[in-house]
Design a protein around this motif. Sequence first.
Motif, PDB file in Angstrom:
ATOM      1  N   GLU A  59       0.811  -1.218   0.000  1.00  9.91           N
ATOM      2  CA  GLU A  59       0.000   0.000   0.000  1.00  9.91           C
ATOM      3  C   GLU A  59       0.846   1.271   0.000  1.00  9.91           C
ATOM      4  O   GLU A  59       0.301   2.375  -0.115  1.00  9.91           O
ATOM      5  CB  GLU A  59      -0.927   0.013   1.221  1.00  9.91           C
ATOM      6  N   LEU A  60       2.167   1.145   0.078  1.00 12.47           N
ATOM      7  CA  LEU A  60       3.030   2.322   0.184  1.00 12.47           C
ATOM      8  C   LEU A  60       3.342   2.964  -1.156  1.00 12.47           C
ATOM      9  O   LEU A  60       3.910   4.058  -1.199  1.00 12.47           O
ATOM     10  CB  LEU A  60       4.334   1.952   0.889  1.00 12.47           C
ATOM     11  N   GLY A  61       3.022   2.309  -2.262  1.00 12.66           N
ATOM     12  CA  GLY A  61       3.313   2.872  -3.582  1.00 12.66           C
ATOM     13  C   GLY A  61       2.900   1.922  -4.674  1.00 12.66           C
ATOM     14  O   GLY A  61       2.359   0.838  -4.419  1.00 12.66           O
ATOM     15  N   THR A  62       3.183   2.320  -5.909  1.00 10.26           N
ATOM     16  CA  THR A  62       2.796   1.498  -7.053  1.00 10.26           C
ATOM     17  C   THR A  62       3.943   0.643  -7.567  1.00 10.26           C
ATOM     18  O   THR A  62       3.726  -0.308  -8.313  1.00 10.26           O
ATOM     19  CB  THR A  62       2.279   2.393  -8.197  1.00 10.26           C
ATOM     20  N   THR A  63       5.185   0.970  -7.206  1.00 15.64           N
ATOM     21  CA  THR A  63       6.346   0.166  -7.579  1.00 15.64           C
ATOM     22  C   THR A  63       7.149  -0.148  -6.329  1.00 15.64           C
ATOM     23  O   THR A  63       7.021   0.523  -5.296  1.00 15.64           O
ATOM     24  CB  THR A  63       7.251   0.910  -8.588  1.00 15.64           C
ATOM     25  N   ASP A  64       8.001  -1.168  -6.444  1.00 17.85           N
ATOM     26  CA  ASP A  64       8.832  -1.533  -5.296  1.00 17.85           C
ATOM     27  C   ASP A  64       9.739  -0.379  -4.886  1.00 17.85           C
ATOM     28  O   ASP A  64       9.975  -0.140  -3.697  1.00 17.85           O
ATOM     29  CB  ASP A  64       9.685  -2.753  -5.639  1.00 17.85           C
ATOM     30  N   GLU A  65      10.270   0.362  -5.880  1.00 18.72           N
ATOM     31  CA  GLU A  65      11.148   1.473  -5.573  1.00 18.72           C
ATOM     32  C   GLU A  65      10.413   2.566  -4.812  1.00 18.72           C
ATOM     33  O   GLU A  65      10.919   3.133  -3.846  1.00 18.72           O
ATOM     34  CB  GLU A  65      11.752   2.029  -6.869  1.00 18.72           C
ATOM     35  N   GLU A  66       9.171   2.898  -5.247  1.00 22.37           N
ATOM     36  CA  GLU A  66       8.370   3.901  -4.537  1.00 22.37           C
ATOM     37  C   GLU A  66       8.084   3.445  -3.113  1.00 22.37           C
ATOM     38  O   GLU A  66       8.149   4.241  -2.163  1.00 22.37           O
ATOM     39  CB  GLU A  66       7.053   4.152  -5.272  1.00 22.37           C
ATOM     40  N   ARG A  67       7.737   2.174  -2.967  1.00 24.76           N
ATOM     41  CA  ARG A  67       7.391   1.658  -1.639  1.00 24.76           C
ATOM     42  C   ARG A  67       8.587   1.712  -0.697  1.00 24.76           C
ATOM     43  O   ARG A  67       8.475   2.106   0.455  1.00 24.76           O
ATOM     44  CB  ARG A  67       6.872   0.228  -1.766  1.00 24.76           C
ATOM     45  N   MET A  68       9.757   1.314  -1.207  1.00 31.43           N
ATOM     46  CA  MET A  68      10.943   1.304  -0.354  1.00 31.43           C
ATOM     47  C   MET A  68      11.361   2.721  -0.002  1.00 31.43           C
ATOM     48  O   MET A  68      11.762   3.002   1.133  1.00 31.43           O
ATOM     49  CB  MET A  68      12.081   0.572  -1.060  1.00 31.43           C
ATOM     50  N   ASP A  69      11.264   3.628  -0.956  1.00 32.71           N
ATOM     51  CA  ASP A  69      11.607   5.020  -0.683  1.00 32.71           C
ATOM     52  C   ASP A  69      10.692   5.592   0.391  1.00 32.71           C
ATOM     53  O   ASP A  69      11.135   6.288   1.302  1.00 32.71           O
ATOM     54  CB  ASP A  69      11.503   5.844  -1.967  1.00 32.71           C
ATOM     55  N   TYR A  70       9.393   5.298   0.306  1.00 30.23           N
ATOM     56  CA  TYR A  70       8.433   5.769   1.316  1.00 30.23           C
ATOM     57  C   TYR A  70       8.747   5.139   2.671  1.00 30.23           C
ATOM     58  O   TYR A  70       8.716   5.806   3.711  1.00 30.23           O
ATOM     59  CB  TYR A  70       7.014   5.412   0.887  1.00 30.23           C
ATOM     60  N   LEU A  71       9.087   3.857   2.648  1.00 27.92           N
ATOM     61  CA  LEU A  71       9.378   3.142   3.885  1.00 27.92           C
ATOM     62  C   LEU A  71      10.563   3.760   4.611  1.00 27.92           C
ATOM     63  O   LEU A  71      10.530   3.994   5.819  1.00 27.92           O
ATOM     64  CB  LEU A  71       9.658   1.673   3.562  1.00 27.92           C
ATOM     65  N   VAL A  72      11.623   4.057   3.860  1.00 27.91           N
ATOM     66  CA  VAL A  72      12.823   4.627   4.463  1.00 27.91           C
ATOM     67  C   VAL A  72      12.590   6.056   4.932  1.00 27.91           C
ATOM     68  O   VAL A  72      13.120   6.497   5.941  1.00 27.91           O
ATOM     69  CB  VAL A  72      13.991   4.560   3.459  1.00 27.91           C
TER      70      VAL A  72
ATOM     71  N   ILE B  34      22.350   0.886  -0.150  1.00 30.02           N
ATOM     72  CA  ILE B  34      22.355   2.345  -0.099  1.00 30.02           C
ATOM     73  C   ILE B  34      23.524   2.848  -0.929  1.00 30.02           C
ATOM     74  O   ILE B  34      24.682   2.596  -0.607  1.00 30.02           O
ATOM     75  CB  ILE B  34      22.490   2.856   1.354  1.00 30.02           C
ATOM     76  N   GLU B  35      23.210   3.544  -2.003  1.00 25.22           N
ATOM     77  CA  GLU B  35      24.240   4.060  -2.898  1.00 25.22           C
ATOM     78  C   GLU B  35      24.277   5.579  -2.786  1.00 25.22           C
ATOM     79  O   GLU B  35      23.321   6.258  -3.143  1.00 25.22           O
ATOM     80  CB  GLU B  35      23.929   3.652  -4.341  1.00 25.22           C
ATOM     81  N   ASN B  36      25.398   6.101  -2.241  1.00 21.31           N
ATOM     82  CA  ASN B  36      25.534   7.549  -2.093  1.00 21.31           C
ATOM     83  C   ASN B  36      24.398   8.147  -1.276  1.00 21.31           C
ATOM     84  O   ASN B  36      23.735   9.089  -1.675  1.00 21.31           O
ATOM     85  CB  ASN B  36      25.612   8.211  -3.479  1.00 21.31           C
ATOM     86  N   GLN B  37      24.126   7.523  -0.131  1.00 19.63           N
ATOM     87  CA  GLN B  37      23.134   8.020   0.825  1.00 19.63           C
ATOM     88  C   GLN B  37      21.691   7.921   0.328  1.00 19.63           C
ATOM     89  O   GLN B  37      20.785   8.474   0.917  1.00 19.63           O
ATOM     90  CB  GLN B  37      23.419   9.482   1.221  1.00 19.63           C
ATOM     91  N   SER B  38      21.443   7.246  -0.795  1.00 19.63           N
ATOM     92  CA  SER B  38      20.071   7.086  -1.275  1.00 19.63           C
ATOM     93  C   SER B  38      19.902   5.659  -1.761  1.00 19.63           C
ATOM     94  O   SER B  38      20.863   4.922  -1.986  1.00 19.63           O
ATOM     95  CB  SER B  38      19.768   8.067  -2.405  1.00 19.63           C
ATOM     96  N   LEU B  39      18.647   5.240  -1.940  1.00 18.96           N
ATOM     97  CA  LEU B  39      18.382   3.887  -2.381  1.00 18.96           C
ATOM     98  C   LEU B  39      18.937   3.665  -3.778  1.00 18.96           C
ATOM     99  O   LEU B  39      18.744   4.484  -4.669  1.00 18.96           O
ATOM    100  CB  LEU B  39      16.865   3.635  -2.375  1.00 18.96           C
ATOM    101  N   SER B  40      19.617   2.549  -3.980  1.00 20.43           N
ATOM    102  CA  SER B  40      20.152   2.266  -5.302  1.00 20.43           C
ATOM    103  C   SER B  40      19.047   1.722  -6.207  1.00 20.43           C
ATOM    104  O   SER B  40      17.943   1.417  -5.763  1.00 20.43           O
ATOM    105  CB  SER B  40      21.273   1.230  -5.199  1.00 20.43           C
ATOM    106  N   ASP B  41      19.372   1.596  -7.494  1.00 21.72           N
ATOM    107  CA  ASP B  41      18.390   1.069  -8.436  1.00 21.72           C
ATOM    108  C   ASP B  41      18.608  -0.422  -8.684  1.00 21.72           C
ATOM    109  O   ASP B  41      18.218  -0.968  -9.710  1.00 21.72           O
ATOM    110  CB  ASP B  41      18.447   1.838  -9.767  1.00 21.72           C
ATOM    111  N   THR B  42      19.228  -1.109  -7.709  1.00 20.25           N
ATOM    112  CA  THR B  42      19.505  -2.529  -7.882  1.00 20.25           C
ATOM    113  C   THR B  42      18.278  -3.382  -7.606  1.00 20.25           C
ATOM    114  O   THR B  42      18.313  -4.588  -7.790  1.00 20.25           O
ATOM    115  CB  THR B  42      20.639  -2.959  -6.937  1.00 20.25           C
ATOM    116  N   GLY B  43      17.181  -2.768  -7.180  1.00 17.42           N
ATOM    117  CA  GLY B  43      15.968  -3.528  -6.917  1.00 17.42           C
ATOM    118  C   GLY B  43      15.937  -4.066  -5.504  1.00 17.42           C
ATOM    119  O   GLY B  43      16.903  -3.986  -4.750  1.00 17.42           O
ATOM    120  N   LEU B  44      14.828  -4.659  -5.128  1.00 15.26           N
ATOM    121  CA  LEU B  44      14.622  -5.164  -3.780  1.00 15.26           C
ATOM    122  C   LEU B  44      14.688  -6.688  -3.774  1.00 15.26           C
ATOM    123  O   LEU B  44      14.354  -7.338  -4.762  1.00 15.26           O
ATOM    124  CB  LEU B  44      13.248  -4.733  -3.249  1.00 15.26           C
TER     125      LEU B  44
END
Length: 288
Positions: A226-239, A272-282
């Motif tokens: 429920e945190l987003g529409t993609t895994d990246e959005e959800r993880m970013d919201y979670l963090v 964590i790549e350069n203090q932000s979530l990387s695009d390597t997926g979850l």
Amino acid sequence: GYDLRAILEMYALVGDQTLSSDGLSPKSDYVAYVYHINLDTQERLSDIARLDIRTAELELEQINFDVEFEIDGPMVTFTVTPEDYDGYYYWDGVPVQDFEAQYPNMEIGDWAISNWLSFVNLYLAYGIPLEELFAMCGQGVYSETLSTLNADTEYAFLVMAVDSETAYPISEAVIENFTTGSVEASDLVVDIEIGEIGSTTAVVSFIASNDDPYVATVIDQQTFNELGTTDEERMDYLVTYYYVSTFMGSLIDQNMSGLTPETDYYAIYNYIENQSLSDTGLIFYQKS
């Protein structure tokens, strides 16, 4: 309950009074107002008399600072050397693109004064000694390494002298720009192992292949989805909005408690790549 009349008596004035107010912002509009009140009924007994006040501009000197940068990828070490000045100075680094997007009609120098004054006024309002604010400042030749900057990003670095008694700005901000370097992608791999699972508990291990930083957590599947529409959005919201810690190295046999019985959970990590979530997926491990 509370005695409203007693509270009003603490603030109500009688007769001629001379009042002063500290912590106001320069070149700003304020209103002083007064009216007659019945303390017993809290009824206003007169019209409101008001006085419009505009504070004066700050008188700023020309104080120069020499600023040098040593750039190592996203890490930057700065050294500030004042010229003919031995007092305190405020410094900060601002991402240029983010600043221009957030404040399209504002100069960084004006923002520096406004931002610092907000600190000063906050400390004054809560009675915090200004010495604690000065502890955030530089004085003399000052150097520090900034390790939480974004890679490949232009920053505006500003330095501004402040009064040693009032903490108000006494100079225009000296602004120097720098651009951070790139960062190499990590080859971090984290293996997730699930141990004993109870009705409200689970044992989880995150086994890291190196000491590069990553975030890891356990969260129920429905909440995460429920945190987003993609895994990246959800993880970013979670963090951003949940309490998710950053780790380095392996986490062995972490005891998770307070889980909901008969519920699907994810054990998740993200590099964590350069203090932000990387695009390597979850990486997910789903277990009921």
